[in-house]
Design a protein around this motif. Structure first.
Motif, PDB file in Angstrom:
ATOM      1  N   LEU A 319       1.227  -1.314   0.166  1.00  0.00           N
ATOM      2  CA  LEU A 319      -0.015  -0.085   0.096  1.00  0.00           C
ATOM      3  C   LEU A 319       0.812   1.489  -0.013  1.00  0.00           C
ATOM      4  O   LEU A 319       1.141   1.258   1.441  1.00  0.00           O
ATOM      5  N   GLU A 320       0.712   1.694  -1.397  1.00  0.00           N
ATOM      6  CA  GLU A 320       2.150   2.835  -1.469  1.00  0.00           C
ATOM      7  C   GLU A 320       1.695   4.096  -2.276  1.00  0.00           C
ATOM      8  O   GLU A 320       0.929   4.542  -3.272  1.00  0.00           O
ATOM      9  N   PRO A 321       0.321   5.274  -1.035  1.00  0.00           N
ATOM     10  CA  PRO A 321      -0.287   6.687  -1.344  1.00  0.00           C
ATOM     11  C   PRO A 321       0.690   7.112  -2.194  1.00  0.00           C
ATOM     12  O   PRO A 321       1.930   7.432  -1.888  1.00  0.00           O
ATOM     13  N   ASP A 322       0.597   8.278  -3.065  1.00  0.00           N
ATOM     14  CA  ASP A 322       0.777   8.835  -3.883  1.00  0.00           C
ATOM     15  C   ASP A 322       0.215  10.235  -3.944  1.00  0.00           C
ATOM     16  O   ASP A 322      -0.588  10.884  -4.051  1.00  0.00           O
ATOM     17  N   ARG A 325      -0.758  11.923  -7.196  1.00  0.00           N
ATOM     18  CA  ARG A 325      -1.640  12.015  -7.635  1.00  0.00           C
ATOM     19  C   ARG A 325      -3.272  11.549  -6.261  1.00  0.00           C
ATOM     20  O   ARG A 325      -4.533  12.002  -7.446  1.00  0.00           O
ATOM     21  N   LEU A 326      -2.900  11.833  -6.005  1.00  0.00           N
ATOM     22  CA  LEU A 326      -4.002  11.950  -4.190  1.00  0.00           C
ATOM     23  C   LEU A 326      -4.739  13.527  -4.545  1.00  0.00           C
ATOM     24  O   LEU A 326      -6.009  13.217  -4.563  1.00  0.00           O
ATOM     25  N   ALA A 329      -6.680  13.732  -7.582  1.00  0.00           N
ATOM     26  CA  ALA A 329      -8.063  13.270  -7.393  1.00  0.00           C
ATOM     27  C   ALA A 329      -8.392  13.774  -6.519  1.00  0.00           C
ATOM     28  O   ALA A 329     -10.465  14.053  -6.899  1.00  0.00           O
ATOM     29  N   ARG A 332      -9.038  17.699  -8.544  1.00  0.00           N
ATOM     30  CA  ARG A 332     -11.135  16.816  -9.601  1.00  0.00           C
ATOM     31  C   ARG A 332     -12.091  16.846  -9.485  1.00  0.00           C
ATOM     32  O   ARG A 332     -12.679  17.498  -9.957  1.00  0.00           O
ATOM     33  N   GLN A 333     -12.280  16.445  -7.919  1.00  0.00           N
ATOM     34  CA  GLN A 333     -14.030  16.188  -7.981  1.00  0.00           C
ATOM     35  C   GLN A 333     -14.534  17.366  -6.968  1.00  0.00           C
ATOM     36  O   GLN A 333     -15.579  17.362  -6.145  1.00  0.00           O
TER      37      GLN A 333
ATOM     38  N   ASP B 130     -14.824   6.922 -12.120  1.00  0.00           N
ATOM     39  CA  ASP B 130     -13.847   7.138 -12.568  1.00  0.00           C
ATOM     40  C   ASP B 130     -13.127   8.001 -11.574  1.00  0.00           C
ATOM     41  O   ASP B 130     -11.975   7.723 -11.557  1.00  0.00           O
ATOM     42  N   ARG B 131     -13.572   8.779 -10.898  1.00  0.00           N
ATOM     43  CA  ARG B 131     -13.115   9.533  -9.610  1.00  0.00           C
ATOM     44  C   ARG B 131     -13.183   8.564  -8.483  1.00  0.00           C
ATOM     45  O   ARG B 131     -12.185   8.874  -8.212  1.00  0.00           O
ATOM     46  N   ALA B 134     -10.171   6.816  -9.117  1.00  0.00           N
ATOM     47  CA  ALA B 134      -8.569   7.982  -8.757  1.00  0.00           C
ATOM     48  C   ALA B 134      -8.436   7.878  -7.907  1.00  0.00           C
ATOM     49  O   ALA B 134      -7.044   8.140  -7.953  1.00  0.00           O
ATOM     50  N   VAL B 135      -8.745   7.783  -6.576  1.00  0.00           N
ATOM     51  CA  VAL B 135      -9.419   8.838  -5.348  1.00  0.00           C
ATOM     52  C   VAL B 135      -8.079   7.479  -4.944  1.00  0.00           C
ATOM     53  O   VAL B 135      -7.410   7.252  -4.077  1.00  0.00           O
ATOM     54  N   GLU B 137      -6.238   4.692  -6.519  1.00  0.00           N
ATOM     55  CA  GLU B 137      -4.834   5.228  -7.045  1.00  0.00           C
ATOM     56  C   GLU B 137      -4.474   6.375  -5.968  1.00  0.00           C
ATOM     57  O   GLU B 137      -2.947   5.719  -5.820  1.00  0.00           O
ATOM     58  N   GLY B 138      -4.279   7.276  -5.846  1.00  0.00           N
ATOM     59  CA  GLY B 138      -3.861   8.384  -5.007  1.00  0.00           C
ATOM     60  C   GLY B 138      -3.814   7.666  -3.555  1.00  0.00           C
ATOM     61  O   GLY B 138      -2.308   7.539  -3.112  1.00  0.00           O
ATOM     62  N   LEU B 139      -4.647   6.929  -3.444  1.00  0.00           N
ATOM     63  CA  LEU B 139      -4.205   6.283  -1.768  1.00  0.00           C
ATOM     64  C   LEU B 139      -3.371   5.009  -1.992  1.00  0.00           C
ATOM     65  O   LEU B 139      -3.392   4.026  -1.001  1.00  0.00           O
ATOM     66  N   GLY B 140      -3.147   4.776  -2.920  1.00  0.00           N
ATOM     67  CA  GLY B 140      -2.638   3.507  -3.330  1.00  0.00           C
ATOM     68  C   GLY B 140      -2.937   2.005  -3.431  1.00  0.00           C
ATOM     69  O   GLY B 140      -2.397   0.931  -3.158  1.00  0.00           O
ATOM     70  N   LEU B 166     -13.516  10.394   0.972  1.00  0.00           N
ATOM     71  CA  LEU B 166     -13.370  11.415   0.363  1.00  0.00           C
ATOM     72  C   LEU B 166     -14.282  11.079  -1.359  1.00  0.00           C
ATOM     73  O   LEU B 166     -14.113  12.632  -1.554  1.00  0.00           O
ATOM     74  N   VAL B 167     -14.709   9.692  -1.799  1.00  0.00           N
ATOM     75  CA  VAL B 167     -15.853  10.305  -2.753  1.00  0.00           C
ATOM     76  C   VAL B 167     -16.471  11.282  -2.215  1.00  0.00           C
ATOM     77  O   VAL B 167     -17.341  11.081  -3.554  1.00  0.00           O
TER      78      VAL B 167
END
Ligand SMILES: Nc1ncnc2c1ncn2[C@@H]1O[C@H](COP(=O)(O)OP(=O)(O)O)[C@@H](O)[C@H]1O
Ligand SMILES: [Mg+2]
Lengths: 336, 251
Positions: A319-322, A325-326, A329, A332-333, B130-131, B134-135, B137-140, B166-167
């Motif tokens: 588990l490697e948060p980025d 990118r987070l 994300a 964006r919303q 999609d969103r 994305a969230v 993927e950001g969390l890993g 977060l969503v």
């Protein structure tokens, strides 16, 4: 739609083609009648499944809504000579209204008391059918008209029911795969979490309960015209348990499972003579076997098979948060 | 800037006063720590902010909007999201579906539109997927999108709960002991996530027992004991407060 969903899709189409051509390859009229009966029960179970299998609300009294649809159709189309199509729609509508009237006071009750309320409802309907003899024919019953050509013959009637069952299945599948289905499962598995993201728990329970009333009313009308004669004995309380058991055996949160459950439970005792002798005992034993051996129902077996067909996940990464990118994300919303 | 405010909130369970006139505010873009011994009322305060319990006295507000009588759902709609001390996921649903549940309040379509698969419903579903993806993927969690939630390990479950929160597109996220049961390395990664939320302007209320973690990440810290606020201030002020040391930190 992704490639993995093509296989079940192709399977559904193949099954549908086989069912639609049944009148041409069935061994005898009785098999067509049996298939029509399965379609009638499934129309009810498909709606009930959203309440029980997805929403987790244990209704055992849908036989009452079935009876209301059946008698409404018999009275309107039979005695008052309404067009069977309008009477069919009215039966569904009346089922929905009765579902609303039953659901409004009872869906706030905790699970056990809700089940008792639906049982009481079914028993009251059964008593009313007997008491309102002028309307319902009392213990003698009512004869029920069929549908006009080309749906008059047994094969035509079967194809009509197959068509309606297909549409209802498609609708139930849509509800299940869109946010509604997820919210219902959340109400079933974790109402606290459901509320925390804003799911209006009571309103959603009520909406699917009304929908299940509509399908029960439609099923009642179609079933009654299939039988061509109905009496109070047709709508015994055990029938309500039967619908419930179809879903539990099929598996919660699945559509294919309860569909298979309905077909098997309806057909087996009819096709295998020794099982018919066992009667209700057969259902009891099967339920026991499923609850003890595959508590998640036969629907889960389908899922396991589908998961096998899917390519396996390879590595198990950490588990490697980025952060970048987070953040993207989240931004964006963001609300405007 | 509108803050999430608990103003003199009191909560009694029968004879027990779980919270006695506690006040606290969470500003957008800050991490506010809430510490105190077990049973001091931290989870209760979080539940009051989310609307699970009505307030006996006092008020909960966002800016000027009084939320004291608002339902849990209404508070989700104005942007209060939370995680639970013990993760509450849907075990039979996939990771992606669990996260998508967080976007429920953005689905505008009714039952009939869903049953008939109207184009609008499908568009909404696509956008939400999609969103949520994305969230995640950001969390890993990008590698586990299709995994059923019941197969996740503990850290993955905690991160997924944050993802679901977060969503919801929250203005405030309330985290109830998110580091509970995590390894040191996992807590560090949790820190990355929390700092990212703050940098995005989200107000974070962090209930936590790992004091080093709390003092390292928080802008302000509030300490509770037996339902009363005993100290509020910067991490430096709180960790050197004799009362906090006596009832909670030890020497
Ligand atoms: N639903 C409840 N009913 C009765 N007492 C409760 C309830 N929830 C919490 N309490 C009590 O309130 C106090 C504060 O609990 P809690 O907020 O869970 O503490 P913390 O999260 O700080 O460990 C405890 O004494 C607990 O027993
Ligand atoms: Mg707690």
């Amino acid at each position: 739609m992704s490639g993995t969903s093509l296989r079940p899709m192709a399977g559904s189409v193949a099954v549908l083609v086989a069912l639609a051509t049944l009148p041409w390859w069935a061994g005898d009229q009785y098999q067509i009648h049996l298939a029509a009966l399965i379609a009638a029960w499934w129309i009810l179970v498909a709606g009930l499944n959203l309440v029980v299998g997805f929403g987790g609300q244990l209704s055992i009294g849908h036989v009452g809504l079935l009876a209301i649809g059946a008698y409404a159709f018999a009275i309107l189309a039979g005695r008052h000579d309404w067009s069977p199509w309008i009477a069919l729609a009215a039966s569904g509508g009346l089922g929905g209204v009765c579902g609303l009237l039953l659901g409004l006071p009872s869906l706030r009750l905790p699970g056990f008391y809700f089940a008792m309320a639906t049982m009481a409802f079914a028993l009251i309907v059964a008593e009313l059918v007997l008491a309102l003899g002028d309307l319902t024919g009392g213990g003698v019953g009512l004869s029920v008209p069929g549908f006009p050509e080309p749906f008059e013959s047994p094969a035509g009637h079967y194809l009509l029911m197959l068509g309606i069952a297909t549409i209802i299945t498609w609708c139930a599948w849509n509800v299940a795969r869109f946010p509604w289905g997820r919210a219902l499962v959340a109400i079933r598995d974790n109402p606290v979490a459901a509320e925390s993201v804003g799911v209006p728990v009571f309103r959603m329970k009520l909406a699917v309960f009304v929908a299940s009333g509509v399908t029960a009313g439609l099923a009642g009308a179609l079933f009654a015209s299939l039988q061509s004669y109905i009496t109070p004995d047709t709508f015994v309380f055990e029938l309500g348990l039967f619908f419930f058991v179809c879903i539990i055996i099929g598996g919660r949160g699945s559509i294919a499972g309860p569909l298979a459950g309905t077909a098997i439970l309806t057909a087996l005792p009819e096709l295998v003579a020794p099982l018919a002798k066992l009667g209700t005992l057969f259902y009891g034993l099967l339920l026991l076997a499923v609850v003890l051996l595959v508590p998640e129902g036969i629907g889960r077996l389908f899922q396991v098979i589908l998961e096998r067909l899917r390519p396996r996940e390879t590595a198990s990464p950490v588990l490697e948060p980025d952060a970048a990118r987070l953040a993207a994300a989240i931004r964006r919303q963001e609300r405007p | 800037m509108t803050a999430l405010v608990a103003d003199g909130v009191t909560k009694r369970f029968g004879g027990l006063t779980a919270l006695a006139a506690v006040s606290l505010d969470v500003q957008p873009g800050e991490v506010h720590g809430l510490i105190g011994p077990n049973g001091s009322g931290k989870t209760t305060l979080l539940n009051m902010l989310c609307g699970y319990y009505p307030v006996d006295e006092g008020a909960v507000r966002i800016g000027e909007e009084d939320l004291s009588r608002a339902s849990v759902q209404r508070r989700a709609a104005v942007g209060i999201a939370r995680t639970f001390q013990k993760p509450r996921l849907l075990p039979t649903q996939t990771v992606l579906e669990n996260a998508m549940l967080g976007g429920w309040r953005d689905t505008r379509t009714g039952f009939l539109a869903a049953a008939l698969s109207m184009p609008r419903v499908r568009a909404e579903q696509r956008e939400l997927r999609d969103r949520a993806q994305a969230v995640l993927e950001g969390l890993g969690l990008g590698y586990a999108l299709k995994r059923r939630a019941q197969l996740l390990d503990h850290a993955e479950s905690r991160f997924l709960e944050i993802g679901r929160a977060l969503v919801l597109r929250p203005r405030f996220v309330l985290l109830d002991e998110p580091a509970g049961g995590l390894t040191g390395a996992e807590i560090e990664r949790l820190g990355i996530v929390i700092r990212t939320l703050r940098d995005c302007g989200i107000g974070v209320l962090l209930v936590e027992h790992h004091t080093e973690f709390v003092f390292g990440i928080c802008d302000r810290v509030t300490t509770l004991n037996l339902g009363r606020m005993i100290r509020h201030g910067t991490p430096h002020e709180v960790r050197h407060d004799p009362e906090v040391i006596r009832v909670y930190l030890g020497s």
